[in-house]
Design an enzyme around this catalytic site. Sequence first.
Site, PDB file in Angstrom:
ATOM      1  N   LEU A   1       9.920   8.466   1.188  1.00  0.00           N
ATOM      2  CA  LEU A   1      10.519   6.989   1.491  1.00  0.00           C
ATOM      3  C   LEU A   1       9.606   5.844   1.093  1.00  0.00           C
ATOM      4  O   LEU A   1       8.555   6.017   1.319  1.00  0.00           O
ATOM      5  CB  LEU A   1      11.249   7.281   3.035  1.00  0.00           C
ATOM      6  N   ASP A   2      10.623   5.009   0.783  1.00  0.00           N
ATOM      7  CA  ASP A   2       9.727   3.635   0.400  1.00  0.00           C
ATOM      8  C   ASP A   2       9.008   3.194   1.820  1.00  0.00           C
ATOM      9  O   ASP A   2       9.309   3.589   2.802  1.00  0.00           O
ATOM     10  CB  ASP A   2      10.682   2.593   0.257  1.00  0.00           C
ATOM     11  N   ARG A   3       7.910   2.646   1.702  1.00  0.00           N
ATOM     12  CA  ARG A   3       7.058   1.813   2.504  1.00  0.00           C
ATOM     13  C   ARG A   3       8.057   1.320   3.568  1.00  0.00           C
ATOM     14  O   ARG A   3       7.694   1.428   4.762  1.00  0.00           O
ATOM     15  CB  ARG A   3       6.210   1.020   2.113  1.00  0.00           C
TER      16      ARG A   3
ATOM     17  N   HIS B   1      13.557   3.794  -5.243  1.00  0.00           N
ATOM     18  CA  HIS B   1      13.903   2.359  -4.798  1.00  0.00           C
ATOM     19  C   HIS B   1      15.634   2.444  -5.164  1.00  0.00           C
ATOM     20  O   HIS B   1      16.231   1.448  -5.369  1.00  0.00           O
ATOM     21  CB  HIS B   1      13.610   1.405  -5.231  1.00  0.00           C
TER      22      HIS B   1
END
Length: 234
Positions: free
Chosen positions: A53-55, A152
Amino acid sequence: MEFKILYQDDYFVAIEKPAGIMVHRQGRSDDRTVVLQELRNQLGRHVYPVHRLDRGTAGVLVFALNSNSAAALQKALEAETAIKSYLAIVRGWLPNSGKIDSPLQKDGDGIMQTALTTYVCLQKSELEVPVDRYPTARYSLAAVRIFTGRMHQIRRHFAHLRHPVLGDKKRGDRHHNRAWASNFEMESMMLMARQLSFVHPFTQEKIELIASPTSEFSRSLEILGMQMPEFLDI
């Protein structure tokens, strides 16, 4: 840091990832705290990432517990039977539902990759808060499903629709982001991995994982007069 564990057996562990922390160190990142190492410390054993998962994205995150199960779990998450569902608060009022079938460029080499996202608009809200040249601000809560795992992907696809995710600093609307920071002291990205379901590759059991919203996601819904959906059927 200690993560809430949603599920654990001999093959994998699923946790609730908080927003603002990377899954593992990448490139030139100087982050000292990453999920991979913190979870290893918490469990006292090695863990192996099978997706990410993205930050800025919170929610369900799965790790394999040994190298033999990592490949099997990755295939299970890529299978057609796997369902990855997200919640996003986006700028503007979305149509009732939609499909975004728009290729995305792979970072670093410019290669275009197929990317498919679908969504259902769950709720809409209008705030009496002036943003840019408009006297009010409109938002939608969307249930989102991704069928491909591009970097993303959700953020890029909704920016393509001109309905960027609230709080997205790279592709979002700076006027709305500033309005939320100044009016509500809110700067987090409003995107979470709410549900993940897949067939366990070793037991053939259907695994259904649901993450709780972060405090800031819940506060955003409260500000907008929206309700947190219990289960996403998309």
